[in-house]
Design an enzyme around this catalytic site. Structure first.
Site, PDB file in Angstrom:
ATOM      1  N   GLN A 161       0.942  -1.254   0.109  1.00  0.00           N
ATOM      2  CA  GLN A 161      -0.095  -0.014   0.057  1.00  0.00           C
ATOM      3  C   GLN A 161       0.828   1.377   0.103  1.00  0.00           C
ATOM      4  O   GLN A 161       1.844   1.310   0.983  1.00  0.00           O
ATOM      5  CB  GLN A 161      -0.901  -0.032   1.238  1.00  0.00           C
ATOM      6  CG  GLN A 161      -1.512   0.985   1.741  1.00  0.00           C
ATOM      7  CD  GLN A 161      -1.667   1.201   3.328  1.00  0.00           C
ATOM      8  OE1 GLN A 161      -0.744   0.575   4.118  1.00  0.00           O
ATOM      9  NE2 GLN A 161      -2.554   2.161   3.755  1.00  0.00           N
ATOM     10  N   GLU A 186      -7.510  -1.508   7.422  1.00  0.00           N
ATOM     11  CA  GLU A 186      -6.077  -1.568   8.133  1.00  0.00           C
ATOM     12  C   GLU A 186      -6.328  -1.490   9.699  1.00  0.00           C
ATOM     13  O   GLU A 186      -5.564  -2.239  10.442  1.00  0.00           O
ATOM     14  CB  GLU A 186      -5.267  -0.498   7.506  1.00  0.00           C
ATOM     15  CG  GLU A 186      -3.707  -0.440   8.110  1.00  0.00           C
ATOM     16  CD  GLU A 186      -2.809   0.683   7.637  1.00  0.00           C
ATOM     17  OE1 GLU A 186      -3.400   1.566   7.137  1.00  0.00           O
ATOM     18  OE2 GLU A 186      -1.564   0.140   7.668  1.00  0.00           O
TER      19      GLU A 186
END
Ligand SMILES: Cc1cc2nc3c(=O)[nH]c(=O)nc-3n(C[C@H](O)[C@H](O)[C@H](O)COP(=O)(O)OP(=O)(O)OC[C@H]3O[C@@H](n4cnc5c(N)ncnc54)[C@H](O)[C@@H]3O)c2cc1C
Length: 408
Positions: free
Chosen positions: A117, A235
């Site tokens: 990411q 997350e």
């Protein structure tokens, strides 16, 4: 007719079928997890056909429990593809194209493709919406230039999710777009960053004239923040919500160290004081585990909201105290750290013994209150978005990004 409710019993039956068709003690990771995906037992809250059954995420615990009872080989999602499973899969499901869903999700779960990411930049961390990496449309492609930092697993990744500025004239939150990036594309340069643990699990990533096909965008141009929020909420839930079994995970390791302690090191008084700390940490760990499980049980299929920051914040702060206590249990031996002077990519060899793992975790835990958003930022989110307290002053909110003062 109402859809048949999937009960715990149904789930246990499905796990039995999975074990019959591909037992993890007998087949490799990819075969077993591929079958788990096909039977909807990968992430049960995903829709049918995409590794799930469209039911509450709390029911995943039933699957894990049944696997624990019947197999020695247990795969840990966080170790297999932490970012791919925790954050990228929900983003692909929510904002991805049909091609992405059909071709990428299964391979994320099996661990065939590792993902990363790419949000943070040298000038944009907590304020990630201020980022500067630019994307300019050229025909069927977007050409990307800029620098990302702290990109975990970029060196191992097949795919990345990159947040970029596509419209500098728009205010910062509305001028971003979000892309699927092939990490092997020409112009992607990955350089390791070494951590206090001696390892380099994250990287600087330089993007020089990287061409991304236009159909690899998540959502529409300018919708990048929407997609990024999906990633970030997942997350936080993935980091804070990795519930282990009662007495398992980090607290289990602390209890093992405590049982194996060198009793000669303690006076009766100092032993009682330390035991008191261990017990308090056990109680806190159990409270957190139950709180997270209750939140999962109460959630329907779909993405988590800002309340995921509760577990992220609590987990980060608890973990640091827990491993500090572990070092006090170990005593003077905790001052040596074998892996400390060898800079290398993570290979887990240096963490093979219980002692080495504890020392590694003590150092690694320092990152818990930074990664995935700092504890201060979690408190802001909880204050503003969960408790409804007045927001921080944000003078740059409606200003075109290009007019916001920033260092070069
Ligand atoms: C182990 C690890 C892995 C990571 N992996 C990735 C990854 O894979 N991909 C990725 O994109 N990023 C990753 N990061 C980066 C991480 O998301 C950022 O470090 C984090 O968001 C903080 O940003 P920063 O480091 O720029 O600190 P800053 O934002 O500069 O913050 C500095 C300090 O100021 C405080 N602060 C900032 N703003 C506020 C505010 N509004 N109110 C109160 N206090 C504030 C912070 O809490 C912090 O203490 C990783 C970080 C770590 C440690």
């Amino acid at each position: 007719m109402a859809k048949h409710e999937i009960t715990e019993e149904d789930l246990r039956g499905r796990v039995a079928k999975l074990l019959e068709e591909a037992h993890p003690d007998q087949v490799d990771q990819f075969t077993f997890r591929g079958k788990q995906y096909d039977l909807g037992l990968a992430w049960v809250h995903f829709p049918e056909g995409y590794g799930g059954l469209g039911i509450s995420p709390g029911m995943q615990a039933v699957v894990m429990d049944e696997l624990h009872k019947n197999a020695k080989t247990m795969y840990d999602d966080m170790a297999i593809n932490a970012i791919g499973i925790g954050m990228c899969a929900p983003t692909v499901l929510t904002h991805g194209t049909q091609w992405m869903k059909d071709n990428l999700l299964r391979r994320i779960f099996t661990g065939e493709d590792i993902w990363c990411q790419l949000f943070s930049e040298p000038g944009a961390g907590s304020d990630v919406a201020g980022l500067s990496t630019r994307a300019v449309r050229e025909g069927d492609y977007w050409v990307v230039n800029g620098q990302k930092v702290w990109t975990s697993l970029a060196h191992m990744s097949k795919w990345g999710m990159v947040l970029v500025r596509s419209n500098p004239d728009a205010p910062k939150h509305t001028g971003m777009s979000y892309f699927l990036l092939d990490m092997q594309s020409p112009g992607v340069e990955v350089r390791p960053l070494h951590q206090i643990t001696g390892e380099a699990e994250f990287n600087e990533v330089f993007l020089n004239d990287v061409k991304i096909p236009a159909d690899r965008m998540f959502g529409r141009e300018g919708d990048g923040w929407k997609g990024a929020i999906t990633t970030l909420m997942n997350e936080r839930t993935a980091i804070g919500g990795a519930v282990s079994r009662p007495g398992g995970g980090a607290i289990g390791m602390l209890l093992d160290l405590w049982k194996a302690r060198d009793r000669k090191r303690f006076t009766p008084e100092s032993e009682i004081v330390l035991r008191d700390r261990v017990i308090k940490l056990y109680i806190e760990s159990e409270l957190l585990r139950m709180t997270v499980q209750r939140a999962k049980n109460g959630r329907k299929a779909g993405n988590p909201g800002p309340e995921g920051s509760v577990a992220k914040l609590a987990q980060a702060e608890l973990n640091k105290r827990l491993w500090e206590c572990a070092m006090d249990v170990i005593g003077a031996d905790s001052l040596t750290y074998e892996a400390g002077y060898e800079r290398r990519r993570p290979n887990f060899k240096s963490r093979e013994t219980r002692l080495a793992l504890a020392k590694y975790q003590f150092l690694r835990a320092r990152a818990n209150s930074i990664e995935g958003g700092t504890s201060e930022v979690m408190r802001n989110i909880l204050g503003e978005r969960v408790l409804g307290l007045p927001g921080e002053p944000r003078s740059d909110k409606d200003v075109p990004w290009k007019d916001i003062p920033r260092s070069a």
